[in-house]
Design an enzyme around this catalytic site. Structure first.
Site, mmCIF file in Angstrom:
data_model
loop_
_atom_site.group_PDB
_atom_site.id
_atom_site.type_symbol
_atom_site.label_atom_id
_atom_site.label_comp_id
_atom_site.label_asym_id
_atom_site.label_seq_id
_atom_site.Cartn_x
_atom_site.Cartn_y
_atom_site.Cartn_z
ATOM 1 N N CYS A 48 -1.469 -10.620 -7.320
ATOM 2 C CA CYS A 48 -1.890 -11.714 -6.443
ATOM 3 C C CYS A 48 -1.905 -11.149 -5.016
ATOM 4 C CB CYS A 48 -0.893 -12.851 -6.598
ATOM 5 S SG CYS A 48 -1.341 -14.343 -5.741
ATOM 6 N N CYS A 56 0.850 -1.182 0.000
ATOM 7 C CA CYS A 56 0.000 0.000 0.000
ATOM 8 C C CYS A 56 0.890 1.238 0.000
ATOM 9 C CB CYS A 56 -0.894 -0.018 1.240
ATOM 10 S SG CYS A 56 -1.847 1.494 1.490
ATOM 11 N N CYS A 101 0.506 3.203 3.659
ATOM 12 C CA CYS A 101 1.006 2.688 4.942
ATOM 13 C C CYS A 101 2.127 1.665 4.788
ATOM 14 C CB CYS A 101 -0.137 2.100 5.761
ATOM 15 S SG CYS A 101 -0.777 0.519 5.143
#
Length: 133
Positions: A122, A97, A100
């Site tokens: 995946c 991400c 974060c």
């Protein structure tokens, strides 16, 4: 991981994530194939980061790859960061991400799926939180 806008200590992450989410998102673990909540999920909506709620993928980019984990052919622009992963005796592209730094999974290219990008993101289900549209 000071480069990410959302910053928390390990103790703060443990307070808001399940044990399995912490293991996958913060320690780059992997859930067992075929066990994830979103592997066969088909409802229209958005898949967000389970740690910080950043929208990562739309259901329109999800496809059934048969790999045992949710698969997407593309992420929302700027939501996912790629980095080289040399763990496990192989070279792969890890995806995290961008807000974060939470571990999502890996990207595989050139597998021949008939998608616009010829990529398979995946992604571990426990790294995701689904929001229906």
């Amino acid at each position: 991981m000071s480069q990410y806008p959302v910053q928390k200590s390990s103790e703060e992450w443990r307070a808001v994530l399940s044990r399995e989410q912490f293991r996958v998102l913060r320690e780059a673990g992997t859930e067992r194939p075929g066990t994830g909540e979103y592997n066969k999920h088909k409802e229209p909506g958005v898949y967000a980061c389970a740690a910080c709620d950043t929208p990562l993928y739309t259901s329109s980019t999800k496809f059934d790859s048969g790999c045992g984990w949710p698969a997407f052919f593309d992420a929302i622009d700027g939501a996912v960061e790629r980095r080289e992963d040399n763990s496990g005796g192989m070279v792969r592209i890890e995806i995290v991400c961008s807000k974060c730094g939470g571990h999502l999974g890996h990207v595989f290219k050139g597998e021949g799926f008939k998608t616009p990008t010829d990529e398979r993101h995946c992604v571990n289900s426990v790294s995701l939180a689904f929001k229906s549209q």
